[in-house]
Design a protein around this motif. Structure first.
Motif, short mmCIF file in Angstrom:
data_model
loop_
_atom_site.label_atom_id
_atom_site.label_comp_id
_atom_site.label_asym_id
_atom_site.label_seq_id
_atom_site.Cartn_x
_atom_site.Cartn_y
_atom_site.Cartn_z
N ASP A 116 44.91 31.00 -25.50
CA ASP A 116 44.91 31.17 -24.04
C ASP A 116 43.59 30.67 -23.45
O ASP A 116 43.58 29.99 -22.43
N PHE A 117 42.51 31.02 -24.14
CA PHE A 117 41.18 30.64 -23.66
C PHE A 117 41.04 29.12 -23.62
O PHE A 117 40.61 28.54 -22.62
N GLY A 138 46.77 38.63 -32.49
CA GLY A 138 46.38 38.87 -31.10
C GLY A 138 45.19 37.99 -30.73
O GLY A 138 45.19 37.33 -29.68
N MET A 139 44.20 37.97 -31.60
CA MET A 139 42.98 37.19 -31.33
C MET A 139 43.28 35.69 -31.31
O MET A 139 42.74 34.95 -30.50
N THR A 170 46.06 34.36 -30.44
CA THR A 170 46.72 34.10 -29.15
C THR A 170 45.69 34.03 -28.04
O THR A 170 45.76 33.17 -27.15
N ALA A 171 44.71 34.96 -28.09
CA ALA A 171 43.67 34.99 -27.06
C ALA A 171 42.86 33.69 -27.08
O ALA A 171 42.56 33.12 -26.03
N ILE A 172 42.57 33.20 -28.29
CA ILE A 172 41.80 31.94 -28.41
C ILE A 172 42.62 30.79 -27.83
O ILE A 172 42.10 29.95 -27.09
N ASP A 229 43.35 27.65 -20.87
CA ASP A 229 42.83 27.89 -19.52
C ASP A 229 41.60 27.04 -19.25
O ASP A 229 41.41 26.55 -18.15
N SER A 230 40.77 26.88 -20.29
CA SER A 230 39.48 26.23 -20.06
C SER A 230 39.53 24.72 -20.12
O SER A 230 38.84 24.04 -19.38
#
Lengths: 344, 164
Positions: A198-199, A191-192, A194-196, A202-203
């Motif tokens: 995405d971050f 999960g983390m 994937t979050a990284i 996006d950034s």
């Protein structure tokens, strides 16, 4: 009398037939009209096409669910259409597939260049040292390129963990590890991860098609391979060679091919992905070095191509050593014979 | 075991993190909230005979300076909207965030958690407002990170609705 009787009977029959005909017409007229309409529809291609068009999409969906025959039937036509389209105007198709081909080609080229640079850097670094000279002699002796010898002696890496992650939800589908050390909860880690991603996307990512490919944390490197519905993340300790990328890519491609339907229908139950575990285990490659020789092994039962290649090299090396030993024995024998002749 | 991604949403400092800290498994540091804006935790719940692993994306609070990244919401099967009952504006933010979540996820199961219920006499959201929310179809759960009131209930309620 008999004539008039016959005539009246004949009149009665024709009259009753007429009545019967009228009755029949009254009774089955609507049906007859419907049959006439249907026949008319069957005869006029435009109307028939109109009728079929109403159910065509639904029919295709139903048939595609039932078996693969529709795809097989359409295959030659689709192939011909693509061939004709390319013949007619290649630019049209090139424009259509460019958004997916562009990044794929860029990725392949950049990886090839990275692999080349890696071997070039290693080669330059080791050319003028004593170790480098030894490896150059080994290169001449074995007939293999110097860069390959350098890589063989310097690469040490181990794929410690591999995660197969569902792209949309970030949920872990499958996880494989070479040992039990330092394994955190795989659900939270994926999960983390994937979050990284995405971050970072996006950034910093300029285009939506580009994605995070690697993360470096001290001795650990995390390589991320993107599939259409899933992501493969490999946690590697050490200095992995670029060829490992293609091992990961192939594993991901095989899993996506095998689990295509399960990936589309994924609702949180990952049990069906167990059947593809062997592809993940095949990614747990290890390459280690000791003082005398270099060996590559894998934690899975299947021997990788690389290992086999190195075993061959080892055999070749043993063969060469034996040859040198025979030469030495021969020389000693010759010397003894010469000494014997002189003494006598 | 079935896994489900759920999100925890709400305004800044409504107690989202405190609410789950004692009740979930966590391995990641709080720093992630201020750096990448999300921290992933896990909560195991049992609904009937079915065990569920809820992968909880605790997303940093939305305020005047921070906006929730919609990419973090992607693929969630449900979400919890947390409101601080001592600050009325947190309810307005939650309702705004809800619109965003509905756009990204469609009408997936969600609950409204009225947090800090243990703080007596500091209510900024009155019973009439709560009644109005319930009348409008909101599933409201009163929670407290301090006493643990309603926390398990909220997770089980959301899990039940997700697999139902």
């Amino acid at each position: 009398m008999s004539d008039s009787n016959i005539k009246s009977t004949g009149d009665n029959i024709s009259e009753s037939e007429k009545e019967l005909e009228d009755l029949r017409r009254l009774l089955i007229r609507p049906e007859q009209e419907e049959i006439a309409q249907i026949l008319e529809r069957m005869d006029i291609p435009d109307i028939r096409a109109e009728e079929v068009s109403r159910v065509l999409a639904e029919a295709i969906v139903i048939r595609a669910k039932r078996d693969d025959r529709l795809a097989l039937a359409l295959l030659p036509t689709v192939e011909k259409v693509i061939r004709d389209s390319v013949k007619k105007d290649p630019k049209f198709l090139a424009d259509a597939i460019f958004p997916i081909m562009g990044p794929a080609i860029r990725k392949a080229i950049s990886e090839a260049i990275q692999a080349m640079m890696q071997s070039f850097n290693e080669a330059v670094q080791h050319t003028f040292t004593l170790q480098g000279m030894k490896w150059r002699i080994e290169s001449i002796r074995t007939g293999r390129p110097f860069a390959e010898i350098v890589l063989l002696h310097t690469l040490i890496y181990q794929v410690e963990q591999v995660f197969l992650i569902h792209k949309e939800t970030g949920l872990v589908l499958l996880h494989a590890a070479s040992g039990q050390e330092n394994i955190q909860d795989t659900g939270m880690v994926s999960g983390m991860l994937t979050a990284i991603q995405d971050f970072v996307n996006d950034s910093f990512s300029a285009e939506g098609t580009q994605a995070l490919q690697s993360l470096n944390v001290g001795e650990l490197t995390i390589w991320i391979e993107q599939g259409s519905k899933s992501v493969l993340a490999a946690v590697i300790r050490g200095n992995p060679p670029q060829e490992l990328r293609s091992v990961l890519q192939k594993a991901l491609e095989s899993i996506e091919f095998e689990q295509n339907e399960a990936l589309y229908a994924f609702q949180g139950d990952s049990s069906s992905f167990e059947s593809s575990r062997h592809h993940l285990v095949a990614c747990l490659v290890k390459a280690q070095r000791d003082k005398k020789e270099k060996k590559t092994e894998k934690t899975s039962q299947k021997q990788p191509v690389k290992t086999k290649k190195k075993e061959k090299d080892k055999e070749k090396k043993t063969g060469l050593d034996l040859k040198w030993l025979l030469v030495a024995v021969g020389v000693v024998c010759m010397l003894l014979i010469v000494a014997g002749i002189i003494l006598s | 075991m079935i896994q489900k991604k759920i999100c925890m949403l709400g305004s800044f400092a409504v107690g989202k993190t405190s609410l789950v800290q004692r009740f979930v498994q966590n391995i990641f540091s709080e720093k992630y909230h201020t750096t990448i804006g999300v921290k992933v935790d896990k909560k195991l719940v049992k609904v009937g005979e079915q065990e569920l692993s809820l992968i909880l994306w605790d997303i940093a609070g939305e305020d005047g300076y921070h906006v929730i990244r919609s990419s973090y919401l992607r693929g969630a099967s449900g979400y919890l909207l947390v409101v601080d009952k001592t600050r009325r504006n947190t309810l307005d933010v939650a309702l705004e965030v809800n619109v965003k979540a509905q756009e990204a996820l469609g009408n997936v199961p969600h609950l409204l958690l009225l947090n800090k219920w243990d703080l007596d006499g500091k209510w900024d959201i009155d019973e009439a407002t709560i009644g109005e929310l319930i009348k409008n179809g909101w599933d409201v759960v009163k929670t407290s990170a301090k006493t643990g009131l309603g926390v398990e209930e909220a997770f089980i309620k959301l899990a039940t609705r997700m697999i139902g």
